[in-house]
Design a protein around this motif. Structure first.
Motif, PDB file in Angstrom:
ATOM      1  N   PHE A 368      14.985   4.737   1.296  1.00 22.99           N
ATOM      2  CA  PHE A 368      13.980   3.882   0.668  1.00 22.99           C
ATOM      3  C   PHE A 368      13.964   4.106  -0.838  1.00 22.99           C
ATOM      4  O   PHE A 368      14.005   3.158  -1.637  1.00 22.99           O
ATOM      5  CB  PHE A 368      12.617   4.180   1.288  1.00 22.99           C
ATOM      6  N   ALA A 369      13.942   5.382  -1.261  1.00 24.08           N
ATOM      7  CA  ALA A 369      13.888   5.715  -2.687  1.00 24.08           C
ATOM      8  C   ALA A 369      15.129   5.200  -3.420  1.00 24.08           C
ATOM      9  O   ALA A 369      15.033   4.629  -4.518  1.00 24.08           O
ATOM     10  CB  ALA A 369      13.749   7.215  -2.875  1.00 24.08           C
ATOM     11  N   ALA A 370      16.290   5.364  -2.812  1.00 27.42           N
ATOM     12  CA  ALA A 370      17.534   4.964  -3.474  1.00 27.42           C
ATOM     13  C   ALA A 370      17.612   3.456  -3.682  1.00 27.42           C
ATOM     14  O   ALA A 370      18.311   2.978  -4.587  1.00 27.42           O
ATOM     15  CB  ALA A 370      18.732   5.435  -2.651  1.00 27.42           C
ATOM     16  N   GLY A 371      16.880   2.690  -2.867  1.00 24.10           N
ATOM     17  CA  GLY A 371      16.910   1.234  -2.981  1.00 24.10           C
ATOM     18  C   GLY A 371      15.923   0.668  -3.977  1.00 24.10           C
ATOM     19  O   GLY A 371      15.873  -0.560  -4.166  1.00 24.10           O
ATOM     20  N   LEU A 372      15.135   1.528  -4.607  1.00 24.32           N
ATOM     21  CA  LEU A 372      14.157   1.053  -5.591  1.00 24.32           C
ATOM     22  C   LEU A 372      14.805   0.957  -6.961  1.00 24.32           C
ATOM     23  O   LEU A 372      15.424   1.915  -7.438  1.00 24.32           O
ATOM     24  CB  LEU A 372      12.944   1.989  -5.644  1.00 24.32           C
ATOM     25  N   ARG A 373      14.636  -0.197  -7.603  1.00 21.95           N
ATOM     26  CA  ARG A 373      15.223  -0.412  -8.924  1.00 21.95           C
ATOM     27  C   ARG A 373      14.131  -0.796  -9.912  1.00 21.95           C
ATOM     28  O   ARG A 373      13.345  -1.708  -9.650  1.00 21.95           O
ATOM     29  CB  ARG A 373      16.269  -1.531  -8.879  1.00 21.95           C
ATOM     30  N   VAL A 374      14.068  -0.073 -11.028  1.00 22.50           N
ATOM     31  CA  VAL A 374      13.061  -0.389 -12.042  1.00 22.50           C
ATOM     32  C   VAL A 374      13.380  -1.755 -12.644  1.00 22.50           C
ATOM     33  O   VAL A 374      14.534  -2.073 -12.935  1.00 22.50           O
ATOM     34  CB  VAL A 374      13.018   0.705 -13.128  1.00 22.50           C
ATOM     35  N   SER A 375      12.352  -2.599 -12.783  1.00 21.69           N
ATOM     36  CA  SER A 375      12.587  -3.950 -13.304  1.00 21.69           C
ATOM     37  C   SER A 375      11.786  -4.246 -14.564  1.00 21.69           C
ATOM     38  O   SER A 375      12.206  -5.065 -15.388  1.00 21.69           O
ATOM     39  CB  SER A 375      12.259  -4.998 -12.235  1.00 21.69           C
ATOM     40  N   ILE A 395       4.829   0.840 -14.231  1.00 22.34           N
ATOM     41  CA  ILE A 395       6.264   0.816 -13.973  1.00 22.34           C
ATOM     42  C   ILE A 395       6.499   0.019 -12.692  1.00 22.34           C
ATOM     43  O   ILE A 395       5.975   0.373 -11.636  1.00 22.34           O
ATOM     44  CB  ILE A 395       6.823   2.244 -13.814  1.00 22.34           C
ATOM     45  N   THR A 396       7.266  -1.039 -12.805  1.00 20.74           N
ATOM     46  CA  THR A 396       7.495  -1.923 -11.666  1.00 20.74           C
ATOM     47  C   THR A 396       8.870  -1.675 -11.055  1.00 20.74           C
ATOM     48  O   THR A 396       9.873  -1.620 -11.775  1.00 20.74           O
ATOM     49  CB  THR A 396       7.389  -3.396 -12.086  1.00 20.74           C
ATOM     50  N   PHE A 397       8.886  -1.534  -9.728  1.00 22.41           N
ATOM     51  CA  PHE A 397      10.129  -1.355  -8.986  1.00 22.41           C
ATOM     52  C   PHE A 397      10.316  -2.505  -8.003  1.00 22.41           C
ATOM     53  O   PHE A 397       9.346  -2.982  -7.399  1.00 22.41           O
ATOM     54  CB  PHE A 397      10.105  -0.044  -8.181  1.00 22.41           C
ATOM     55  N   ILE A 398      11.555  -2.929  -7.851  1.00 24.00           N
ATOM     56  CA  ILE A 398      11.916  -3.920  -6.837  1.00 24.00           C
ATOM     57  C   ILE A 398      12.754  -3.225  -5.775  1.00 24.00           C
ATOM     58  O   ILE A 398      13.659  -2.448  -6.105  1.00 24.00           O
ATOM     59  CB  ILE A 398      12.702  -5.089  -7.468  1.00 24.00           C
ATOM     60  N   ASP A 399      12.447  -3.496  -4.517  1.00 22.83           N
ATOM     61  CA  ASP A 399      13.205  -2.907  -3.422  1.00 22.83           C
ATOM     62  C   ASP A 399      14.430  -3.779  -3.156  1.00 22.83           C
ATOM     63  O   ASP A 399      14.311  -4.929  -2.746  1.00 22.83           O
ATOM     64  CB  ASP A 399      12.324  -2.816  -2.169  1.00 22.83           C
ATOM     65  N   LYS A 400      15.622  -3.231  -3.383  1.00 23.47           N
ATOM     66  CA  LYS A 400      16.846  -4.004  -3.206  1.00 23.47           C
ATOM     67  C   LYS A 400      17.050  -4.432  -1.753  1.00 23.47           C
ATOM     68  O   LYS A 400      17.763  -5.392  -1.479  1.00 23.47           O
ATOM     69  CB  LYS A 400      18.044  -3.194  -3.698  1.00 23.47           C
ATOM     70  N   ARG A 401      16.404  -3.730  -0.833  1.00 24.63           N
ATOM     71  CA  ARG A 401      16.521  -4.113   0.582  1.00 24.63           C
ATOM     72  C   ARG A 401      15.452  -5.136   0.985  1.00 24.63           C
ATOM     73  O   ARG A 401      15.385  -5.541   2.145  1.00 24.63           O
ATOM     74  CB  ARG A 401      16.415  -2.871   1.472  1.00 24.63           C
ATOM     75  N   ASP A 402      14.601  -5.499   0.046  1.00 19.67           N
ATOM     76  CA  ASP A 402      13.557  -6.517   0.266  1.00 19.67           C
ATOM     77  C   ASP A 402      12.679  -6.180   1.465  1.00 19.67           C
ATOM     78  O   ASP A 402      12.389  -7.022   2.316  1.00 19.67           O
ATOM     79  CB  ASP A 402      14.167  -7.903   0.432  1.00 19.67           C
ATOM     80  N   SER A 403      12.235  -4.951   1.528  1.00 27.61           N
ATOM     81  CA  SER A 403      11.373  -4.526   2.638  1.00 27.61           C
ATOM     82  C   SER A 403      10.027  -5.223   2.610  1.00 27.61           C
ATOM     83  O   SER A 403       9.359  -5.345   3.642  1.00 27.61           O
ATOM     84  CB  SER A 403      11.150  -3.006   2.580  1.00 27.61           C
ATOM     85  N   PHE A 404       9.611  -5.720   1.409  1.00 25.92           N
ATOM     86  CA  PHE A 404       8.261  -6.260   1.255  1.00 25.92           C
ATOM     87  C   PHE A 404       8.257  -7.772   1.023  1.00 25.92           C
ATOM     88  O   PHE A 404       7.325  -8.304   0.417  1.00 25.92           O
ATOM     89  CB  PHE A 404       7.540  -5.548   0.108  1.00 25.92           C
ATOM     90  N   ALA A 405       9.284  -8.450   1.475  1.00 31.56           N
ATOM     91  CA  ALA A 405       9.330  -9.921   1.433  1.00 31.56           C
ATOM     92  C   ALA A 405       9.035 -10.483   0.041  1.00 31.56           C
ATOM     93  O   ALA A 405       8.215 -11.382  -0.124  1.00 31.56           O
ATOM     94  CB  ALA A 405       8.363 -10.502   2.453  1.00 31.56           C
ATOM     95  N   GLY A 406       9.693  -9.940  -0.967  1.00 35.20           N
ATOM     96  CA  GLY A 406       9.543 -10.459  -2.321  1.00 35.20           C
ATOM     97  C   GLY A 406       8.475  -9.788  -3.160  1.00 35.20           C
ATOM     98  O   GLY A 406       8.399 -10.035  -4.356  1.00 35.20           O
ATOM     99  N   HIS A 407       7.608  -8.950  -2.536  1.00 31.60           N
ATOM    100  CA  HIS A 407       6.609  -8.228  -3.315  1.00 31.60           C
ATOM    101  C   HIS A 407       7.280  -7.060  -4.050  1.00 31.60           C
ATOM    102  O   HIS A 407       8.395  -6.663  -3.715  1.00 31.60           O
ATOM    103  CB  HIS A 407       5.502  -7.686  -2.405  1.00 31.60           C
ATOM    104  N   TRP A 408       6.592  -6.523  -5.040  1.00 38.59           N
ATOM    105  CA  TRP A 408       7.144  -5.410  -5.793  1.00 38.59           C
ATOM    106  C   TRP A 408       6.164  -4.236  -5.820  1.00 38.59           C
ATOM    107  O   TRP A 408       4.988  -4.366  -5.471  1.00 38.59           O
ATOM    108  CB  TRP A 408       7.505  -5.838  -7.214  1.00 38.59           C
ATOM    109  N   ILE A 409       6.640  -3.106  -6.253  1.00 39.97           N
ATOM    110  CA  ILE A 409       5.849  -1.875  -6.300  1.00 39.97           C
ATOM    111  C   ILE A 409       5.516  -1.569  -7.760  1.00 39.97           C
ATOM    112  O   ILE A 409       6.400  -1.616  -8.621  1.00 39.97           O
ATOM    113  CB  ILE A 409       6.622  -0.700  -5.673  1.00 39.97           C
ATOM    114  N   THR A 410       4.262  -1.259  -8.038  1.00 35.37           N
ATOM    115  CA  THR A 410       3.843  -0.896  -9.394  1.00 35.37           C
ATOM    116  C   THR A 410       3.218   0.491  -9.385  1.00 35.37           C
ATOM    117  O   THR A 410       2.247   0.743  -8.667  1.00 35.37           O
ATOM    118  CB  THR A 410       2.832  -1.903  -9.965  1.00 35.37           C
ATOM    119  N   ALA A 411       3.798   1.394 -10.167  1.00 39.79           N
ATOM    120  CA  ALA A 411       3.243   2.734 -10.357  1.00 39.79           C
ATOM    121  C   ALA A 411       2.461   2.742 -11.666  1.00 39.79           C
ATOM    122  O   ALA A 411       3.009   2.421 -12.726  1.00 39.79           O
ATOM    123  CB  ALA A 411       4.351   3.776 -10.401  1.00 39.79           C
TER     124      ALA A 411
END
Length: 425
Positions: A368-375, A395-411
């Motif tokens: 999961f961690a390896a698939g996160l890309r800072v955008s 800090i916004t990350f996009i999951d390259k495996r699209d686990s969240f159906a187009g949503h992104w992660i913000t730290a």
């Protein structure tokens, strides 16, 4: 071009590989109170490009070098010095340069003739009149005031705002604004987007606080979301917007725009790149016009400096940029893998649930961690009452495996403390 004031600042220590940064006034119009607030300075709405952990990202900088925002409309009016008409604009001594300027000016005039009519105050007033002051503007003012009330607990804010927001749902059903008002570049549309954002925040917060808010709020969000989407689509039709670039096309476009505007290349090379940019069919009309204006100014100003109004908060802004540069240097040193893992640890349970619902195979924490890309990175600096500078990072990350159906992660980080890791979008 609009009349927004802009300044370019040097960042000696560098800001995510940038040695300079152009900022502009951050002015926000409040539809519900007809107020115009000056908050500080920010990068352009679509940000700038930077490099973090070896990845090209979108960077947004927001600088608040003074205390409470200033209501511009409440300030004493300044006397306006009448402009003297310039009968013959100054011609360049070099005939080749003058011919170039005239050629680009003619192309610019031809392009501007295709622009839609500008937004007027009468158009804004028609938008408000369609919905009604009592039904829209007054309830909007009420919910924004409640949500900004620092004396209330989050659960109480939800209980107070959700019924008001839910009660507005019928306003946004089957809206039939005239075509000329169905556009996204009005202050009215900007106000609706802020209202939608607040309603979504109330809904998410109510769920976290386990506050029952009923179904009306969700229906209001769906209706308002559809309306703002229609206004965005109307704006795209109005401006004859081109199709969206592919990620590869966008990266190439950004590289070319940086080379054209900030690389320090010879003028002839920059002009060639600028012409390629304004001739690109995937670049929208407004940006094409800006590239033409940049080319004209570059030719006219070569070899001479143009007098410009100084930034009224120059020293304070420079201090904020220096503090931000140091913080971003520290972020760079912390490393991508450490932040990938921190974000993944916080979102591991959520990721597992989303993938189960979508019937996708489970991922280990490492996968999961390896698939996160800072955008992207949003930064905000503020000055407190003691004069100390505080820095907030998103800090916004996009999951390259699209686990969240187009949503992104913000730290979200405030100063050096990780405050939250959330799913957004």
């Amino acid at each position: 071009m609009d009349d927004t004031k802009r300044w370019r600042f040097q960042v000696p220590g560098g800001l995510l590989s940038r040695k300079t940064l152009t900022i502009e006034e951050k002015i926000d119009f409040w539809l519900e109170k007809q107020q115009e607030w000056f908050y500080g300075y920010t990068t352009a709405e679509d940000g700038v490009k930077g490099v973090l952990w070896g990845k090209k990202i979108d960077l947004y900088v927001d600088i608040r070098p003074f205390g409470p925002p200033i209501d511009l409309l409440a300030q004493p009016s300044q006397p306006v010095r009448p402009k003297t008409k310039q009968q013959n604009p100054r011609r360049l001594q070099d005939p080749e340069k003058q011919a170039y300027v005239e050629r680009v000016q003619a192309k610019l005039a031809e392009l501007r003739a295709q622009f839609p009519p500008p937004v007027t105050r009468e158009m804004e007033e028609r938008c408000i009149a369609y919905f009604g002051n009592e039904k829209l503007i007054i309830p909007m003012a009420e919910v924004f005031k409640v949500w900004a009330d620092g004396s209330l607990e989050l659960a109480d804010k939800c209980r107070k705002t959700a019924p008001v927001l839910g009660g507005m749902k019928d306003l946004f059903v089957d809206v039939k604004l005239p075509d000329e008002l169905m556009r996204d570049d009005t202050k009215f549309c900007e106000g609706l987007c802020k209202l939608l954002q607040l309603a979504q925040t109330v809904e998410a917060t109510a769920e976290q606080q386990q506050v029952e808010v009923g179904s009306d709020l969700a229906e209001m969000i769906r209706c308002l979301d559809r309306l703002t989407d229609r206004m965005i689509e109307g704006g795209e039709r109005l401006w004859n917007a081109p199709r969206k670039m592919t990620p590869e096309e966008y990266d190439a476009y950004i590289d070319k725009s940086i080379d054209a505007e900030y690389s320090g290349k010879h003028l002839s090379e920059r002009l060639k790149l600028l012409e390629e940019l304004w001739e690109d069919p995937l670049v929208d009309m407004q940006e094409r016009a800006e590239y033409m204006e940049t080319a004209i100014k570059a030719v006219q100003s070569e070899g001479r400096k143009k007098a410009a109004l100084p930034c009224p908060h120059k020293e304070a802004v420079q201090q904020h940029l220096s503090a931000l540069a140091k913080r971003l240097d520290a972020l760079e040193q912390e490393g991508e893998s450490a932040w990938q893992r921190r974000a993944a640890q916080e979102m591991e349970t959520t990721c597992r649930a989303w993938r189960e619902d979508a019937e996708l195979p489970a991922l280990s924490l490492e996968e999961f961690a390896a698939g996160l890309r800072v955008s992207s990175l949003i930064t905000k600096t503020i000055t407190d009452e003691t004069g100390a500078i505080h820095i907030r990072l998103e800090i916004t990350f996009i999951d390259k495996r699209d686990s969240f159906a187009g949503h992104w992660i913000t730290a979200t980080v405030e100063d050096d403390l990780l405050k939250s890791v959330d799913l957004e979008g």
